[in-house]
Enzyme design. Structure first.
Site, PDB file in Angstrom:
ATOM      1  N   CYS A   1      -1.121   8.266   1.059  1.00 32.30           N
ATOM      2  CA  CYS A   1       0.105   7.448   0.978  1.00 32.30           C
ATOM      3  C   CYS A   1       0.594   7.299  -0.459  1.00 32.30           C
ATOM      4  O   CYS A   1       1.789   7.283  -0.711  1.00 32.30           O
ATOM      5  CB  CYS A   1      -0.135   6.040   1.518  1.00 32.30           C
ATOM      6  SG  CYS A   1      -1.132   5.955   2.997  1.00 32.30           S
ATOM      7  N   ASP A   2      -0.339   7.157  -1.406  1.00 31.64           N
ATOM      8  CA  ASP A   2       0.062   6.694  -2.744  1.00 31.64           C
ATOM      9  C   ASP A   2      -0.158   7.688  -3.887  1.00 31.64           C
ATOM     10  O   ASP A   2       0.239   7.409  -5.018  1.00 31.64           O
ATOM     11  CB  ASP A   2      -0.689   5.389  -3.083  1.00 31.64           C
ATOM     12  CG  ASP A   2      -0.313   4.267  -2.122  1.00 31.64           C
ATOM     13  OD1 ASP A   2       0.821   4.314  -1.605  1.00 31.64           O
ATOM     14  OD2 ASP A   2      -1.135   3.373  -1.886  1.00 31.64           O
TER      15      ASP A   2
ATOM     16  N   CYS B   1      -5.397   4.333   0.131  1.00 36.23           N
ATOM     17  CA  CYS B   1      -4.899   5.521   0.839  1.00 36.23           C
ATOM     18  C   CYS B   1      -4.316   6.525  -0.147  1.00 36.23           C
ATOM     19  O   CYS B   1      -3.210   6.326  -0.663  1.00 36.23           O
ATOM     20  CB  CYS B   1      -3.832   5.095   1.855  1.00 36.23           C
ATOM     21  SG  CYS B   1      -3.033   6.489   2.637  1.00 36.23           S
TER      22      CYS B   1
END
Ligand code: NAP
Length: 313
Positions: free
Chosen positions: A137-138, A134
């Site tokens: 997200c990261d 992701c």
């Protein structure tokens, strides 16, 4: 006696939210069950620019936020719960969750799909420690680091482009020498100075104890193995894997007909092999998985539910 809903919808991604909107609007008694946040894969997608009626690229959660608000407006009930088992052949159909049991005259399965691992050694051990599925997200963990993206489809290239906003270099590792992604994305990727490509390549092994520090990459044509080490000043790098998805359909094994884990459903009515049970979105066997096709599946499934319920009377 427990309430028997006209329809219980399993999963609140675009297919489930669309189904809940249509079912609520049709005044069906509707329950939407979701274990986590709304949106499924879209909740972790950076930019959506091809959903009709949303002319500007926008983060997935923004689009999903509007869909959830629209569901609320039309009155579907919602519970946050994790499904443990289902009995789809009984009447009413039974959905057993961690916190309760729900009964339904009809069920729409919208449980979606989850990212496929690339299969390299130590992938599980280093997930969240350098290996990610992701970018939204990261990506910020890799500000000014080097990152690698595995895959050659739309997701891989779109997310690789997104990662160039954070990382100082983004190398796409693809198992062939040609991308599958849409030409428009390819053009952007080839023109981006931060992007590089390792063709005919596959990661064999990730190394590192607490964090990803090196990996072995095999050239699928020559068999040559390249050892990739983190820049000593960085001490780590990131690998983002975008090679497609596995359907979330284990709960329905032995009850619904499937192919490679995807539920077989009629492409017009969304009807599965059990009367009164429908499948919509990415969990269904289909050729084109998009937010717009998932939303259309959800609407079609409810149309079929209405017909099914009228026949039951
Ligand atoms: P995809 O189109 O199936 O592409 C998967 C990519 O991963 C392919 O390049 C494939 O290589 C590679 N791959 C598969 N298994 C692999 C393995 N075991 N090891 C290494 N590489 C592997 O999947 P996707 O990119 O996630 O897209 C899924 C669907 O969503 C598609 O229909 C796509 O068009 C759509 N989508 C659309 C958008 C958009 O419209 N903006 C964005 C994202 C996704 P090969 O090419 O060699 O098979």
């Amino acid at each position: 006696m427990s309430k028997v809903y006209d329809v219980v919808i399993l999963g609140a991604g675009p297919a489930g939210l669309s189904a809940a909107l249509y079912a609520g609007r049709a005044r069906l008694s509707t329950l939407l069950i979701e274990k986590g946040q709304d949106g499924g894969q879209i909740a972790i997608t950076d930019d959506i620019e091809n959903y009709p009626g949303s002319p500007n690229a926008e983060p997935g959660p923004v689009l999903i936020g509007r869909m959830s608000a629209q569901v609320e407006r039309f009155g579907a009930e919602r519970v946050k719960d994790t499904i443990k088992s289902v009995d789809l052949k009984s009447n009413p159909k039974k959905i057993t969750c961690v916190n309760g049991e729900y009964l339904a005259k009809s069920v729409i399965v919208c449980t979606g799909a989850f990212p496929k691992p690339c299969g390299a050694e130590n992938e599980g051990k280093l997930t969240g420690k350098g290996v990610s599925y992701c970018a939204t997200c990261d990506a910020n963990f890799f500000e000014d680091f080097e990152v690698y993206v595995v895959g050659g489809g739309d997701s891989a290239i779109q997310e690789a482009l997104y990662l160039t906003k954070f990382a100082r270099k983004v190398t796409v590792i693809h198992r062939r020498d040609e991308l599958r992604a849409a030409k428009s994305l390819q053009e952007k990727a080839f023109a981006n100075e931060k992007m590089e490509f390792m063709w005919n390549s596959q990661i064999l092994k990730f190394n590192g104890d607490d964090i990803l520090t090196s990996m072995e990459v095999k050239n699928t044509k020559t068999g040559e193995i390249t050892h990739i080490e983190a820049d000593p000043d960085d001490g780590m790098f990131g690998v983002f894997v975008f090679i497609g998805f596995n359907p979330r359909s284990e709960l329905f094994e032995g009850q619904l007909d499937m192919e490679n884990g995807y539920i077989l459903a009629d492409s017009d009515t969304m009807a599965t092999s059990i009367p009164g049970v429908y499948a919509a979105g990415d969990v269904r066997k289909k050729s084109f998985r998009q937010v717009v096709t998932a939303a259309a599946d959800g609407a079609n499934a409810v149309h079929s539910v209405e017909h099914y319920l009228s026949e039951l009377k």
